[in-house]
Write a protein that holds these residues in place. Sequence first.
Motif, PDB file in Angstrom:
ATOM      1  N   GLY A  56      -6.589  -4.805   5.163  1.00 26.24           N
ATOM      2  CA  GLY A  56      -5.729  -3.896   4.500  1.00 26.24           C
ATOM      3  C   GLY A  56      -6.099  -3.736   3.019  1.00 26.24           C
ATOM      4  N   PHE A  57      -6.656  -4.667   2.401  1.00 24.85           N
ATOM      5  CA  PHE A  57      -6.954  -4.516   1.049  1.00 24.85           C
ATOM      6  C   PHE A  57      -8.119  -3.632   0.863  1.00 24.85           C
ATOM      7  N   ILE A  58      -9.162  -3.709   1.791  1.00 24.54           N
ATOM      8  CA  ILE A  58     -10.224  -2.969   1.930  1.00 24.54           C
ATOM      9  C   ILE A  58      -9.928  -1.365   1.812  1.00 24.54           C
ATOM     10  N   THR A  59      -8.987  -1.012   2.975  1.00 26.11           N
ATOM     11  CA  THR A  59      -8.566   0.200   3.186  1.00 26.11           C
ATOM     12  C   THR A  59      -7.760   0.831   1.674  1.00 26.11           C
ATOM     13  N   THR A  60      -7.114  -0.121   1.173  1.00 26.88           N
ATOM     14  CA  THR A  60      -6.410   0.449  -0.194  1.00 26.88           C
ATOM     15  C   THR A  60      -7.647   0.815  -1.274  1.00 26.88           C
ATOM     16  N   LEU A  61      -8.464  -0.261  -1.235  1.00 24.24           N
ATOM     17  CA  LEU A  61      -9.682  -0.025  -2.253  1.00 24.24           C
ATOM     18  C   LEU A  61     -10.230   1.148  -2.266  1.00 24.24           C
ATOM     19  N   TYR A  62     -10.878   1.518  -0.976  1.00 26.61           N
ATOM     20  CA  TYR A  62     -11.373   2.586  -0.836  1.00 26.61           C
ATOM     21  C   TYR A  62     -10.773   3.986  -1.298  1.00 26.61           C
ATOM     22  N   LEU A  63      -9.437   3.896  -1.280  1.00 25.88           N
ATOM     23  CA  LEU A  63      -8.717   5.205  -1.839  1.00 25.88           C
ATOM     24  C   LEU A  63      -8.961   5.432  -3.321  1.00 25.88           C
ATOM     25  N   ARG A  64      -9.599   4.089  -3.840  1.00 26.62           N
ATOM     26  CA  ARG A  64      -9.804   4.519  -5.318  1.00 26.62           C
ATOM     27  C   ARG A  64     -11.033   5.079  -5.631  1.00 26.62           C
ATOM     28  N   PRO A  65     -11.158   5.879  -6.723  1.00 26.51           N
ATOM     29  CA  PRO A  65     -12.510   6.688  -6.855  1.00 26.51           C
ATOM     30  C   PRO A  65     -13.639   5.784  -6.940  1.00 26.51           C
ATOM     31  N   SER A  66     -13.497   4.857  -7.882  1.00 22.85           N
ATOM     32  CA  SER A  66     -14.454   3.885  -8.091  1.00 22.85           C
ATOM     33  C   SER A  66     -14.182   2.410  -8.620  1.00 22.85           C
ATOM     34  N   THR A  67     -14.669   1.464  -8.574  1.00 20.09           N
ATOM     35  CA  THR A  67     -14.290   0.214  -8.758  1.00 20.09           C
ATOM     36  C   THR A  67     -15.451  -0.700  -9.489  1.00 20.09           C
ATOM     37  N   THR A  68     -15.432  -1.200 -10.467  1.00 19.11           N
ATOM     38  CA  THR A  68     -16.332  -2.014 -11.258  1.00 19.11           C
ATOM     39  C   THR A  68     -16.235  -3.222 -10.738  1.00 19.11           C
ATOM     40  N   PHE A  69     -17.123  -4.108 -10.816  1.00 17.68           N
ATOM     41  CA  PHE A  69     -17.242  -5.813 -10.391  1.00 17.68           C
ATOM     42  C   PHE A  69     -16.054  -6.444 -11.011  1.00 17.68           C
ATOM     43  N   ASP A  70     -15.842  -6.143 -12.532  1.00 15.23           N
ATOM     44  CA  ASP A  70     -14.906  -6.867 -13.280  1.00 15.23           C
ATOM     45  C   ASP A  70     -13.459  -6.474 -12.567  1.00 15.23           C
ATOM     46  N   GLU A  71     -13.267  -5.284 -12.267  1.00 10.24           N
ATOM     47  CA  GLU A  71     -11.955  -4.936 -11.540  1.00 10.24           C
ATOM     48  C   GLU A  71     -11.745  -5.429 -10.225  1.00 10.24           C
ATOM     49  N   LEU A  72     -12.983  -5.453  -9.436  1.00 10.55           N
ATOM     50  CA  LEU A  72     -12.756  -5.917  -8.048  1.00 10.55           C
ATOM     51  C   LEU A  72     -12.646  -7.518  -8.070  1.00 10.55           C
ATOM     52  N   PHE A  73     -12.967  -8.060  -9.091  1.00 11.02           N
ATOM     53  CA  PHE A  73     -12.909  -9.609  -9.314  1.00 11.02           C
ATOM     54  C   PHE A  73     -11.361  -9.847  -9.545  1.00 11.02           C
ATOM     55  N   ASP A  74     -10.743  -9.045 -10.343  1.00 13.02           N
ATOM     56  CA  ASP A  74      -9.363  -9.524 -10.629  1.00 13.02           C
ATOM     57  C   ASP A  74      -8.408  -8.931  -9.403  1.00 13.02           C
ATOM     58  N   LEU A  75      -8.775  -7.860  -8.605  1.00 15.75           N
ATOM     59  CA  LEU A  75      -7.994  -7.365  -7.497  1.00 15.75           C
ATOM     60  C   LEU A  75      -8.111  -8.447  -6.365  1.00 15.75           C
ATOM     61  N   LEU A  76      -9.362  -9.119  -6.254  1.00 16.34           N
ATOM     62  CA  LEU A  76      -9.503  -9.975  -4.964  1.00 16.34           C
ATOM     63  C   LEU A  76      -8.882 -11.280  -5.362  1.00 16.34           C
ATOM     64  N   VAL A  77      -8.968 -11.696  -6.517  1.00 15.54           N
ATOM     65  CA  VAL A  77      -8.584 -13.183  -6.709  1.00 15.54           C
ATOM     66  C   VAL A  77      -7.004 -13.077  -6.753  1.00 15.54           C
ATOM     67  N   GLN A  78      -6.164 -11.895  -7.038  1.00 15.37           N
ATOM     68  CA  GLN A  78      -4.825 -11.539  -6.989  1.00 15.37           C
ATOM     69  C   GLN A  78      -4.399 -11.353  -5.750  1.00 15.37           C
ATOM     70  N   GLU A  79      -5.244 -10.900  -4.448  1.00 20.68           N
ATOM     71  CA  GLU A  79      -5.016 -10.700  -3.245  1.00 20.68           C
ATOM     72  C   GLU A  79      -5.093 -11.965  -2.545  1.00 20.68           C
ATOM     73  N   GLU A  80      -6.040 -12.880  -2.931  1.00 18.49           N
ATOM     74  CA  GLU A  80      -6.265 -14.037  -2.235  1.00 18.49           C
ATOM     75  C   GLU A  80      -4.811 -14.905  -2.531  1.00 18.49           C
ATOM     76  N   ARG A  81      -4.083 -14.936  -3.580  1.00 17.25           N
ATOM     77  CA  ARG A  81      -2.992 -15.561  -4.091  1.00 17.25           C
ATOM     78  C   ARG A  81      -1.810 -14.949  -2.875  1.00 17.25           C
ATOM     79  N   LEU A  82      -1.836 -13.988  -2.312  1.00 17.25           N
ATOM     80  CA  LEU A  82      -0.929 -13.150  -1.556  1.00 17.25           C
ATOM     81  C   LEU A  82      -1.330 -13.383  -0.289  1.00 17.25           C
ATOM     82  N   GLN A  83      -2.173 -14.022   0.112  1.00 15.89           N
ATOM     83  CA  GLN A  83      -2.660 -14.433   1.479  1.00 15.89           C
ATOM     84  C   GLN A  83      -1.784 -15.413   2.192  1.00 15.89           C
TER      85      GLN A  83
END
Length: 240
Positions: free
Chosen positions: A213-240
């Motif tokens: 589900g996170f991956i599907t939402t991520l692909y809706l973004r025009p682009s994502t840097t590594f730093d942005e992905l880092f913060d998003l994934l760490v936050q997503e892990e807490r929600l799992q």
Amino acid sequence: MGSFLYPPPHQQVPLTQVLTSTISLSHSLTLISPQPQPMLLPPLPTTINIGSYFSYLMKCDTYRAWKSQFLDVLAIHDIQHVIVGDACPPTPFLSNDTTNPAHSHWLRTERLVLTWIKSTVSPSIVQNLLLPCTTAVEAWIILDHHLNPLSGVHLRSTHDRLRNLRKATTQSMTYYLIDAKSVFDSLSAVGFPIPESDFVEYIVDGLSPEYQGFITTLYLRPSTTFDELFDLLVQEERLQ
């Protein structure tokens, strides 16, 4: 016409005494004549365990630092010739068919350096790369061939690590991302960077199914840097 003068009979030296004196003098000269000196060889290093020179065992990503330090250790003991340059051992025998002590000395020095190499790298490297090695030169060449960041084998291996990134279920997200970043940085450090967008895609491809589900939402973004992905994934892990 002159005549030869001979000493009186009572002053003449018997011939046997002259011959004996001559032989004795010849023998004395032989005894004091310089004899061939044995070949002087440098002593082997007395330091068998060189672990104190290294703060950690060499791993795949610390090869360059280990190599620099190891060469310094060899230079301290003046035995770097064993693995650098032509590395050609002396002949086993001398011209008179006697054993060449320099050859035996070379073999002992070379085996000591091989022991040093195996004792300063990680057990996994010894098991996978160095176990069949019987000479220091062979071990040195294999390490450089497989672990030198500029070698073709190492570059392909590093690219494969990125393409095959997989987050284990027991692995924290932070550790997964930091490990991936170290591989990405190692390529950049040797002048073979990959686009950040490709790097981000490798990371996303390595996520487990629960992040779909996170991956599907991520692909809706025009682009994502590594730093942005880092913060998003760490936050997503807490929600799992």
